[in-house]
Design a protein around this motif. Structure first.
Motif, PDB file in Angstrom:
ATOM      1  N   GLY A 100       1.882   6.175  -2.417  1.00  0.00           N
ATOM      2  CA  GLY A 100       0.461   6.573  -2.971  1.00  0.00           C
ATOM      3  C   GLY A 100       0.105   7.960  -2.693  1.00  0.00           C
ATOM      4  N   SER A 101      -0.747   8.368  -3.572  1.00  0.00           N
ATOM      5  CA  SER A 101      -1.369   9.736  -3.627  1.00  0.00           C
ATOM      6  C   SER A 101      -2.525   9.495  -2.416  1.00  0.00           C
ATOM      7  N   GLU A 102      -3.061   8.556  -2.469  1.00  0.00           N
ATOM      8  CA  GLU A 102      -4.191   8.231  -1.488  1.00  0.00           C
ATOM      9  C   GLU A 102      -3.867   6.814  -0.954  1.00  0.00           C
ATOM     10  N   PRO A 103      -3.056   6.606  -0.087  1.00  0.00           N
ATOM     11  CA  PRO A 103      -2.809   5.301   0.370  1.00  0.00           C
ATOM     12  C   PRO A 103      -3.809   4.688   1.306  1.00  0.00           C
ATOM     13  N   ALA A 104      -3.830   3.325   0.898  1.00  0.00           N
ATOM     14  CA  ALA A 104      -4.737   2.373   1.371  1.00  0.00           C
ATOM     15  C   ALA A 104      -4.472   2.106   2.949  1.00  0.00           C
ATOM     16  N   GLU A 105      -5.204   1.394   3.649  1.00  0.00           N
ATOM     17  CA  GLU A 105      -4.833   1.207   5.121  1.00  0.00           C
ATOM     18  C   GLU A 105      -3.780  -0.004   5.130  1.00  0.00           C
ATOM     19  N   VAL A 129       4.886   4.750  -7.581  1.00  0.00           N
ATOM     20  CA  VAL A 129       3.809   5.588  -7.091  1.00  0.00           C
ATOM     21  C   VAL A 129       2.424   5.008  -7.743  1.00  0.00           C
ATOM     22  N   CYS A 130       1.496   4.893  -7.006  1.00  0.00           N
ATOM     23  CA  CYS A 130       0.215   4.480  -7.447  1.00  0.00           C
ATOM     24  C   CYS A 130      -0.648   5.230  -6.469  1.00  0.00           C
ATOM     25  N   VAL A 131      -2.254   5.074  -6.829  1.00  0.00           N
ATOM     26  CA  VAL A 131      -2.875   5.782  -6.108  1.00  0.00           C
ATOM     27  C   VAL A 131      -3.120   5.210  -4.437  1.00  0.00           C
ATOM     28  N   HIS A 132      -3.189   4.001  -4.155  1.00  0.00           N
ATOM     29  CA  HIS A 132      -3.267   3.289  -3.015  1.00  0.00           C
ATOM     30  C   HIS A 132      -2.175   2.868  -2.525  1.00  0.00           C
ATOM     31  N   ARG A 145       2.140   7.784   2.142  1.00  0.00           N
ATOM     32  CA  ARG A 145       1.506   8.939   1.320  1.00  0.00           C
ATOM     33  C   ARG A 145       2.727   9.387   0.981  1.00  0.00           C
ATOM     34  N   LEU A 146       2.529   9.774  -0.530  1.00  0.00           N
ATOM     35  CA  LEU A 146       3.422  10.588  -1.344  1.00  0.00           C
ATOM     36  C   LEU A 146       3.879  11.723  -0.803  1.00  0.00           C
TER      37      LEU A 146
END
Length: 135
Positions: free
Chosen positions: A39-44, A10-13, A68-69
């Motif tokens: 990710g907690s706030e996944p990128a596109e 898990v990472c942010v994006h 998204r996690l």
């Protein structure tokens, strides 16, 4: 832990570190471990420099998509590895946790991303050895 342990990175994006770690673990462990990333706030999309760095070592992560996690994903994982997401990575009770302090490859040149890739490989190798020893 079941016969086939599961690891969640898990990472942010979910676009760089966690995707590279998942790519390494899939490559090194084959089908002996269930590998997930989120990710907690996944990128596109996945960081293209991370994709290139992994391609250089023969690992293709182009088919992966940031996700998204979710509670279900975390709950179904034996080991959760967090990477620089601090308070934005929730804690799920009863799970084995490791927090890997790694440079965020976002916006970094390929030379820095290669260093991150190689650091992740070393950590994934250690994790894999530990998981295999516990079986």
């Amino acid at each position: 832990m079941s016969d086939k342990p599961s690891v969640l990175f898990v990472c942010v994006h979910n676009a760089g570190r966690s995707q590279m770690a998942a790519g390494w673990l899939r490559h090194l462990a084959g089908d002996t471990i269930e590998v997930r990333s989120a990710g907690s706030e996944p990128a596109e999309q996945i960081n293209p420099v991370a994709v290139e760095a992994m391609r250089e070592v023969g690992i293709d992560i182009t088919d992966q998509t940031p996700v998204r996690l979710s509670w279900d994903t975390a709950e179904a994982s034996d080991v959760i590895i967090t990477m620089g997401c601090g308070d934005s990575c929730p804690i799920f009770p009863g799970k084995r946790y490791e927090d890997w302090k790694l440079t965020d490859p976002a916006g970094q040149p390929i030379d820095i991303v290669r260093e991150v890739r190689d650091d992740i490989r070393s950590r994934v190798s250690g994790l894999l050895a530990d998981l295999q020893q516990r079986r």
